[in-house]
Every structure is written in structure tokens, then in C-alpha cells.
Design an enzyme around this catalytic site. Structure first.
Site, PDB file in Angstrom:
ATOM      1  N   TRP A  78      47.120  45.755  55.959  1.00 45.25           N
ATOM      2  CA  TRP A  78      48.061  46.809  55.710  1.00 45.25           C
ATOM      3  C   TRP A  78      49.191  46.846  54.701  1.00 45.25           C
ATOM      4  O   TRP A  78      49.218  45.059  53.962  1.00 45.25           O
ATOM      5  CB  TRP A  78      49.353  46.761  56.861  1.00 45.25           C
ATOM      6  CG  TRP A  78      47.877  47.538  58.189  1.00 45.25           C
ATOM      7  CD1 TRP A  78      48.880  48.643  58.253  1.00 45.25           C
ATOM      8  CD2 TRP A  78      47.323  47.018  59.064  1.00 45.25           C
ATOM      9  NE1 TRP A  78      48.135  48.881  59.816  1.00 45.25           N
ATOM     10  CE2 TRP A  78      47.587  48.384  59.880  1.00 45.25           C
ATOM     11  CE3 TRP A  78      46.240  46.207  59.324  1.00 45.25           C
ATOM     12  CZ2 TRP A  78      46.438  48.712  61.191  1.00 45.25           C
ATOM     13  CZ3 TRP A  78      46.152  46.543  60.576  1.00 45.25           C
ATOM     14  CH2 TRP A  78      46.061  47.564  61.790  1.00 45.25           C
ATOM     15  N   LEU A  79      49.377  47.682  53.717  1.00 45.16           N
ATOM     16  CA  LEU A  79      50.198  47.766  52.508  1.00 45.16           C
ATOM     17  C   LEU A  79      51.133  46.865  52.452  1.00 45.16           C
ATOM     18  O   LEU A  79      51.240  45.428  52.087  1.00 45.16           O
ATOM     19  CB  LEU A  79      50.037  48.896  51.595  1.00 45.16           C
ATOM     20  CG  LEU A  79      50.381  49.383  51.049  1.00 45.16           C
ATOM     21  CD1 LEU A  79      50.305  48.091  50.002  1.00 45.16           C
ATOM     22  CD2 LEU A  79      50.931  50.503  50.201  1.00 45.16           C
ATOM     23  N   ASP A  82      52.477  44.879  54.784  1.00 41.47           N
ATOM     24  CA  ASP A  82      51.986  44.256  55.680  1.00 41.47           C
ATOM     25  C   ASP A  82      52.460  43.329  54.336  1.00 41.47           C
ATOM     26  O   ASP A  82      52.759  41.838  54.914  1.00 41.47           O
ATOM     27  CB  ASP A  82      51.539  43.639  56.777  1.00 41.47           C
ATOM     28  CG  ASP A  82      51.686  44.904  58.529  1.00 41.47           C
ATOM     29  OD1 ASP A  82      52.092  46.571  57.715  1.00 41.47           O
ATOM     30  OD2 ASP A  82      51.718  44.755  59.787  1.00 41.47           O
ATOM     31  N   GLN A 121      51.843  53.895  52.807  1.00 39.84           N
ATOM     32  CA  GLN A 121      52.885  53.512  53.798  1.00 39.84           C
ATOM     33  C   GLN A 121      54.696  52.930  52.830  1.00 39.84           C
ATOM     34  O   GLN A 121      53.790  53.279  51.507  1.00 39.84           O
ATOM     35  CB  GLN A 121      52.343  52.196  54.455  1.00 39.84           C
ATOM     36  CG  GLN A 121      52.296  52.027  55.897  1.00 39.84           C
ATOM     37  CD  GLN A 121      51.952  50.310  56.450  1.00 39.84           C
ATOM     38  OE1 GLN A 121      51.401  49.879  55.516  1.00 39.84           O
ATOM     39  NE2 GLN A 121      51.538  50.804  57.501  1.00 39.84           N
ATOM     40  N   GLY A 148      55.754  54.386  58.301  1.00 40.54           N
ATOM     41  CA  GLY A 148      55.867  52.671  58.592  1.00 40.54           C
ATOM     42  C   GLY A 148      56.402  52.464  60.262  1.00 40.54           C
ATOM     43  O   GLY A 148      56.099  51.462  60.662  1.00 40.54           O
ATOM     44  N   ASP A 156      55.675  53.986  63.262  1.00 38.07           N
ATOM     45  CA  ASP A 156      54.838  55.240  63.651  1.00 38.07           C
ATOM     46  C   ASP A 156      55.363  56.224  64.631  1.00 38.07           C
ATOM     47  O   ASP A 156      54.631  57.811  64.685  1.00 38.07           O
ATOM     48  CB  ASP A 156      52.768  54.551  64.680  1.00 38.07           C
ATOM     49  CG  ASP A 156      52.899  53.400  63.946  1.00 38.07           C
ATOM     50  OD1 ASP A 156      53.152  53.603  62.177  1.00 38.07           O
ATOM     51  OD2 ASP A 156      51.924  53.044  64.511  1.00 38.07           O
ATOM     52  N   ARG A 213      53.741  49.851  74.351  1.00 33.84           N
ATOM     53  CA  ARG A 213      52.430  50.710  72.483  1.00 33.84           C
ATOM     54  C   ARG A 213      53.575  52.450  72.905  1.00 33.84           C
ATOM     55  O   ARG A 213      54.173  52.698  73.605  1.00 33.84           O
ATOM     56  CB  ARG A 213      51.661  50.657  72.776  1.00 33.84           C
ATOM     57  CG  ARG A 213      51.089  48.827  72.864  1.00 33.84           C
ATOM     58  CD  ARG A 213      50.922  47.801  71.837  1.00 33.84           C
ATOM     59  NE  ARG A 213      50.549  48.246  71.027  1.00 33.84           N
ATOM     60  CZ  ARG A 213      51.538  47.883  69.850  1.00 33.84           C
ATOM     61  NH1 ARG A 213      52.177  46.928  70.024  1.00 33.84           N
ATOM     62  NH2 ARG A 213      50.558  47.572  69.026  1.00 33.84           N
ATOM     63  N   TYR A 258      57.719  50.087  71.669  1.00 32.65           N
ATOM     64  CA  TYR A 258      57.811  49.737  69.809  1.00 32.65           C
ATOM     65  C   TYR A 258      58.637  50.223  68.900  1.00 32.65           C
ATOM     66  O   TYR A 258      59.740  49.865  68.331  1.00 32.65           O
ATOM     67  CB  TYR A 258      56.035  50.876  69.771  1.00 32.65           C
ATOM     68  CG  TYR A 258      54.842  50.747  69.175  1.00 32.65           C
ATOM     69  CD1 TYR A 258      54.875  49.375  68.514  1.00 32.65           C
ATOM     70  CD2 TYR A 258      54.291  51.645  68.415  1.00 32.65           C
ATOM     71  CE1 TYR A 258      53.905  49.303  67.691  1.00 32.65           C
ATOM     72  CE2 TYR A 258      53.467  51.468  67.515  1.00 32.65           C
ATOM     73  CZ  TYR A 258      53.424  50.075  67.011  1.00 32.65           C
ATOM     74  OH  TYR A 258      52.045  50.007  65.974  1.00 32.65           O
ATOM     75  N   GLU A 260      56.131  40.592  66.931  1.00 37.11           N
ATOM     76  CA  GLU A 260      55.558  41.981  66.586  1.00 37.11           C
ATOM     77  C   GLU A 260      57.687  42.139  66.604  1.00 37.11           C
ATOM     78  O   GLU A 260      57.922  42.861  65.177  1.00 37.11           O
ATOM     79  CB  GLU A 260      54.968  42.789  67.453  1.00 37.11           C
ATOM     80  CG  GLU A 260      54.479  44.194  66.349  1.00 37.11           C
ATOM     81  CD  GLU A 260      53.656  44.888  67.066  1.00 37.11           C
ATOM     82  OE1 GLU A 260      53.001  44.270  68.237  1.00 37.11           O
ATOM     83  OE2 GLU A 260      52.809  45.645  66.509  1.00 37.11           O
TER      84      GLU A 260
HETATM   85  C1  GLC Z   1      51.865  49.522  63.399  1.00 36.15           C
HETATM   86  C2  GLC Z   1      52.971  49.274  62.633  1.00 36.15           C
HETATM   87  C3  GLC Z   1      52.977  49.308  60.945  1.00 36.15           C
HETATM   88  C4  GLC Z   1      52.640  48.534  60.694  1.00 36.15           C
HETATM   89  C5  GLC Z   1      51.541  48.072  61.961  1.00 36.15           C
HETATM   90  C6  GLC Z   1      49.911  46.494  61.664  1.00 36.15           C
HETATM   91  O1  GLC Z   1      50.854  50.475  62.728  1.00 36.15           O
HETATM   92  O2  GLC Z   1      53.659  50.757  62.546  1.00 36.15           O
HETATM   93  O3  GLC Z   1      54.386  49.292  60.439  1.00 36.15           O
HETATM   94  O4  GLC Z   1      51.756  48.024  59.396  1.00 36.15           O
HETATM   95  O5  GLC Z   1      51.679  48.284  62.927  1.00 36.15           O
HETATM   96  O6  GLC Z   1      51.326  46.100  61.379  1.00 36.15           O
END
Ligand code: GLC
Length: 442
Positions: A39-40, A42, A111, A170, A172, A217, A369, A413
Site C-alpha cells: 500500500w502506498l 503504508d 492515497q 486513507g 475508508d 471492520r 475502524y 492496527e
Molecule cells: C485500510 C486503511 C488504509 C490502509 C489499508 C492498508 O484500507 O483504511 O488507510 O492503507 O487498510 O493498511
């Protein structure tokens, strides 16, 4: 906790082990279980912590992101790992679009633009000569990315860039985004899936539900709406379509604040290497800073995201409200208003802040979340923002409570803002990495 403390050193070791465990093919996945791809943002947060323990790996973490860059400059929010190709990958079909890379499959949206910050911080941990070489090797990609944001994502040229899907924010399932999704014309199948009995069956088979209670979630209704929004976006080749009412187009507050900071760093790194950025780009940078004012509500004394289609602020409170501190372009008196709000009990002033949604919001859910829990990455951004304006003691308190919740519960997380309990997936990369950064930088 002091960096030289044996306890701090042990903590760093535990966090480094998490990053080790999540390492794969030169980069770090957010979690082996539910997030087995790259992921960007992350990877950007991961590199910021990794630089303290393994600078070569930190550099590689960011270099590997370049594999996903599109020929038009777009940086996708995900690069899929081929061993785990699943539903997500078939959903996007990036290779059907000519701008997408041929060697990897990616999503077709982006992102928050954290890349400039990560490249800059990694550079700070290197000797000067090496640092300039490092900047030069990454500048082209950042420049193309920011250029893409301004050419493709600033339809009215006011400097505020738009996001076309909640995943681009970012966060969701953040309430402002769930609100705009709820305004789309939903198809019949979405209504059927939403029936109570069917929901129970689907929840039973959810992939993330195998690792984390579904109650922590994104809710099923919101997940299905997000899925539908991707299908709609695909029809438009993932572009903004002038005049189309059935799309979500948001000038997201946090995204634009991160862009403002990223622009400054891009400029700084270009100058350091003797490169001059084109004036169209630097003019656009200036207009983003000026237009941030459009996201301020005089009536409510706070910043919000804005619905680009209606040109109205989306008056749903989230922690994005504090991101103008990180952008660093607001006045000291404005910054004071934000800092006061951060401490306010019954809103954001909890024992383990900063809740993603304040306690007094109807949308607050302490475990759900981005609808209540505190997150290490957004705390990190707010800490940097508080430091920008000299709120050092507030920044110190937030640093302390962030480290405390991670030390007590582990690299979860996200965390309950009320008692700091770890939630979501365990051994999450950016939590581990940003704990290292917070320990190593006062
Ligand atoms: C979820 C989060 C996002 C993150 C991804 C991977 O989609 O909302 O921000 O980049 O998970 O961790």
C-alpha cells in the site's frame, strides 16, 4: 521513555520484529493476514520508522513503490502481490488501461501523498552527499505524481485536489465519505444485499472476518457501497466526469493538508539538488494553500472536507480537522483554535486520543475502524502538526499516550480511544514503525 532506556531499546526490538515478519520481496506488507499487498501510504509510514533501524531497507521500501507508478504520474494506493491475486485484483483490471504499468497489477486510484515526507525523512537519516543522491533518485517520481494530481484532479483549478473514492482518503469508512456514498443512486442488488438476513450470511464469509471480529471492520452496507462506487468509477476509467451526478467527488481535508506539506518538501528537495520546478507547478502549490480557506467554516469555527459537486462543506467531524496543523500554512490564531479543541473532554480529549471521530458525534463507534478508534499514523501526523506551531507539551502528551497504548497492547492496527485496548489486526506495520520513529525522535 528515553531513547537510551533499556525499556525503549526492548520496545524498538519488538517493533522491528514486526517489520521483519511483514517483509516480503523488498517491501513491507501492512499485515500478513488481511493486507498481503503493498500500500502506498503504508510503505511511506513504514519507511519513516525503518530508517532508524535499517536505512537500506527504508530506501528500498520507497523505491519499490516506483514499480506501481503509472505513465501519467499516478501512484496507486495498492500494488498487488502476484502470489495473492484474489478478488481485489480482478476487480480493478489495471492492465486494461494504457497508463498502468505492465509488470505489476495495481488499483486505479491513489492515497494521501505521503511520499515526499517519507523520502525527506529517510534522507534526513543519511550523510549529506548520499542524501542528495537519494533525493535525485526519487524526485522525478514525486514530481510526476504531484503534476498528475494538479492536471487530473483539480477540475476547477483552485488548487484543492479531488478524491474520487473513500479509499483515496486513507480513512475508508470515515463519516463524511459514507455520507457522500449514501447520496449515490444505488442499484437494486445493493438494496437486496442490505437485507438483515443476507447481511448475516455475507458477514459470515467475509475475508477480514476470519482474523478480526466483523464488528471492528467497515460495516457491510458501507463496504457494499464502496464496492459499487468502484464499479461506477471503472465505467469512467477512474476519472472525474464533468456533469455526471452519480459519482463521489470530494476535496478531502486530510488529503489536501498532506499535499500542502508534501509540496513544500518537494520544493525543498528540488532546491537542495539544484533543480528548478516549473512555475505552473509552484503556482498550483500556492493556490492549494490559499484555497484551504474554502474548507473553513466560520459558522462552526472548524475545517471540513467539501463536496465538489455541491460545493458545500460536509459537516461531519473527524480527526482530519487537525490536519491543517500538519499542513503548516494556517495562522497561529487558527492553530490555537484547533489545539484547544484537541483537548476538549467529551469530544477528542479522551485518555487515548485522537479518536478518528469525536465522542459527541452520532457516528462515534469506539471499535469501528475509522469511525472512532485512535490510529498511530494519524496521531503521528498530528504530533508533527502540533510541533509546527510550538505546542510542544501537547505534542509530548500525544506522543506519550500513543506509545503507551502500543507498549501495552502491541502493534495493533487501531486502538480504543477510551481505554487504549488494541483492535483490528495485530502486528500492523505502520504502528510498529511509527512507534520506532516516536521513540527515536523527541
Ligand atoms: C485500510 C486503511 C488504509 C490502509 C489499508 C492498508 O484500507 O483504511 O488507510 O492503507 O487498510 O493498511
Amino acid at each position: 521513555m528515553h531513547v537510551m532506556d533499556p525499556a525503549a531499546e526492548a520496545f524498538i526490538k519488538v517493533c522491528s520484529d514486526v517489520l521483519e515478519k511483514n517483509a516480503i520481496d523488498g517491501y513491507t506488507v501492512p499485515s500478513r493476514h488481511i493486507y498481503p499487498h503493498q500500500w502506498l501510504w503504508d510503505s511511506c509510514f513504514t519507511a519513516i520508522g525503518l530508517r532508524h533501524v535499517d536505512i537500506r531497507r527504508a530506501r528500498k521500501e520507497l523505491r519499490t513503490l516506483k514499480r506501481g507508478a503509472w505513465s501519467n504520474g499516478m501512484m496507486p494506493n495498492m500494488i498487488f502481490h502476484e502470489s495473492f491475486l484474489n478478488f481485489d485484483h480482478t476487480l480493478w483490471k489495471s492492465k486494461s488501461l494504457k497508463e498502468a504499468p505492465r509488470n505489476v497489477s495495481t488499483t486505479c486510484i491513489t492515497q494521501p501523498p505521503m511520499l515526499a515526507e517519507a523520502v525527506f525523512r529517510v534522507g534526513q537519516s543519511m550523510p549529506k552527499a548520499e542524501r542528495l543522491k537519494w533525493y535525485r533518485s526519487m524526485l522525478g517520481c514525486i514530481k510526476d505524481y504531484h503534476k498528475w494530481l494538479y492536471t487530473e484532479r483539480d477540475p476547477d483549478g483552485d488548487g484543492l485536489v479531488v478524491q474520487l473514492h473513500p479509499y483515496e482518503s486513507g480513512m475508508d469508512n470515515s463519516p463524511p465519505w459514507m455520507y457522500v456514498l449514501s447520496r449515490m443512486n444505488h442499484p437494486w442488488w445493493l438494496k437486496i444485499f442490505n437485507k438483515h438476513s443476507i447481511k448475516i450470511i455475507i458477514n459470515h464469509f467475509r475475508r477480514d472476518g476470519g482474523f478480526v471480529p466483523v464488528s471492528q471492520r467497515i460495516g457491510l452496507r458501507d463496504a457494499l457501497r464502496s464496492f459499487y462506487a468502484i464499479k461506477e468509477l471503472a465505467k469512467r476509467k477512474y476519472k472525474y466526469a464533468n456533469g455526471d451526478k452519480n459519482q463521489v467527488v470530494v476535496q478531502d481535508l486530510m488529503f489536501n493538508c498532506i499535499l500542502i506539506r508534501a509540496n513544500k518538501l518537494l520544493l525543498h528537495m528540488a532546491e537542495a539538488t539544484g533543480e528548478k520546478l516549473p512555475s505552473e507547478l509552484t503556482d498550483a502549490f500556492a493556490s492549494t494553500e490559499q484555497s484551504l480557506e474554502k474548507l473553513w467554516s466560520h459558522e462552526n469555527n472548524r475545517y471540513y472536507s467539501r463536496n465538489f459537486l455541491t460545493k458545500r462543506l460536509i459537516k461531519q467531524d473527524t480527526l482530519s480537522a487537525f490536519m491543517p496543523l500538519y499542513a503548516g500554512c494556517i495562522s497561529k490564531s487558527r492553530a490555537e483554535i484547533l489545539a484547544r479543541r484537541l483537548r476538549k473532554a467529551g469530544e477528542y480529549g479522551t485518555d487515548f486520543p485522537v479518536p478518528s471521530v469525536p465522542l459527541d458525534s452520532v457516528h462515534f463507534r469506539k471499535r469501528k475502524y475509522w469511525q472512532g478508534p485512535s490510529w498511530a499514523n494519524t496521531n503521528w501526523l498530528i504530533i508533527q502538526g502540533l510541533k509546527n506551531y510550538g505546542f510542544d507539551s501537547l505534542a509530548g502528551d500525544l506522543r506519550h499516550s500513543t506509545l503507551l497504548m502500543i507498549a501495552r497492547s502491541g502493534s495493533y492496527e487501531y486502538f480504543s480511544p477510551l481505554d487504549g485496548a488494541g483492535e483490528g489486526i495485530q502486528d500492523f506495520s505502520w504502528t510498529a514503525s511509527l512507534a520506532i520513529d516516536l521513540l527515536k525522535t523527541d
